[in-house]
Design a protein around this motif. Sequence first.
Motif, PDB file in Angstrom:
ATOM      1  N   ASP A 196       0.838  -1.207   0.000  1.00 12.98           N
ATOM      2  CA  ASP A 196       0.000   0.000   0.000  1.00 12.98           C
ATOM      3  C   ASP A 196       0.873   1.258   0.000  1.00 12.98           C
ATOM      4  N   LEU A 197       1.893   1.229   0.841  1.00 11.31           N
ATOM      5  CA  LEU A 197       2.793   2.381   0.941  1.00 11.31           C
ATOM      6  C   LEU A 197       3.475   2.673  -0.385  1.00 11.31           C
ATOM      7  N   ARG A 198       4.011   1.627  -1.008  1.00 13.73           N
ATOM      8  CA  ARG A 198       4.721   1.812  -2.277  1.00 13.73           C
ATOM      9  C   ARG A 198       3.805   2.434  -3.328  1.00 13.73           C
ATOM     10  N   LEU A 199       2.612   1.878  -3.443  1.00 14.92           N
ATOM     11  CA  LEU A 199       1.677   2.388  -4.437  1.00 14.92           C
ATOM     12  C   LEU A 199       1.279   3.826  -4.149  1.00 14.92           C
ATOM     13  N   PHE A 200       0.994   4.107  -2.892  1.00 14.24           N
ATOM     14  CA  PHE A 200       0.583   5.466  -2.528  1.00 14.24           C
ATOM     15  C   PHE A 200       1.698   6.461  -2.839  1.00 14.24           C
ATOM     16  N   LEU A 201       2.917   6.180  -2.381  1.00 19.14           N
ATOM     17  CA  LEU A 201       4.021   7.124  -2.565  1.00 19.14           C
ATOM     18  C   LEU A 201       4.372   7.299  -4.039  1.00 19.14           C
ATOM     19  N   THR A 202       4.230   6.224  -4.822  1.00 18.52           N
ATOM     20  CA  THR A 202       4.492   6.321  -6.264  1.00 18.52           C
ATOM     21  C   THR A 202       3.486   7.242  -6.935  1.00 18.52           C
ATOM     22  N   HIS A 203       2.204   7.019  -6.678  1.00 15.81           N
ATOM     23  CA  HIS A 203       1.166   7.836  -7.316  1.00 15.81           C
ATOM     24  C   HIS A 203       1.104   9.238  -6.712  1.00 15.81           C
TER      25      HIS A 203
END
Length: 357
Positions: free
Chosen positions: A316-323
């Motif tokens: 979740d963190l990776r996706l959030f920070l990427t977007h």
Amino acid sequence: MSMDLDVFVRNSTVLDHEVYQLWLKGHTGFDAVRMRVEGGVLMRCEASGEVLYSDTMDQFRTFQMCERFLHCPTTMAHQLLFQITSEHQSMLIERYYEFDYTFAREVLGKKLSKGTKKDLDDISTKTGITLKSCRRQFDNFKRVFKTVEELKGPLVENIQRHFLLSDNLARDYAAVVFFAHMRFDTGKKKLQHLSYQDFAICAWHLINYWTVGAVDSMMEDIDVELEKEFLQELKDVKILVTEKDMLEQHKNLVCAALRGKITVMNEMEANFKNLSRALIHISSKLTHSKDVRDFFYDLVEKFIEPCRSDRWTVGDLRLFLTHYTNAAHCIGAFRSQHIWDRYMGVIKSCIVKLYHD
């Protein structure tokens, strides 16, 4: 009055790797003999206890006499006291400068001074590492730090050139030097669960993307100084949270990109503004040297803990920070994309590494 002497006559210096490791760990000669006996060396070598004792003590004396060359490894190849092959010289140096990550964690970010050295008794008790070994490791940190802190050129290369260490070990020392110079606070209670390896990896992201050396590899203090111009330009990213319309647009873009892709969509949407303000607030504090010390504490307290309490996964963190990073490029009024990417690239890597769910 007669006296019995044990005399060893050798053409070349014979070094026992196992005994060297016992010496490095700070054991006494007598303890080393006992450990070798318990390890079954007498059965393997078919030697008597007296021979083992004499051999161990001779090895210990050799290491003690070599130590002054190990303090300045570049002198090892030119010394005439011992005939040691280049392969064994490399082994002696590498192992002498190896350190325990648990010890490094206790001194990481602290000033490498007499004051910290006084705490080594407590560190020895806490970690189970002998006091003698703690002192050797601390003195090595201090020696490397003093030698390379103000040198021109890449930090790892400077360490390798002066101390002849492997690439991996030189990188470990570079992290220690960087933390000692920046004086990052790693001792607060909320950071105690983080390991030396967690911080070391973050140090490398900071060195590679935020320091002077990330821009100009020939400038002084290359890898231990954050680039001031970059830190000043970071002030421009505040517009993402100070302008209400831009904050709302940023939120809508991120939510649209993540819908159906993360497990905490409702929590993220409800807390987006607080999370965004936290990330931007951390960037604004980097211009003040005193506040820079709290960089890791701020990441944990202001961003990681709220996410952990809402049960975010690392995915979740990776996706959030990427977007979250990419969405800023779609905001027409936002003009600091290059600085934003440079900042968020490091922030994302550090948060993902420090997040233990």
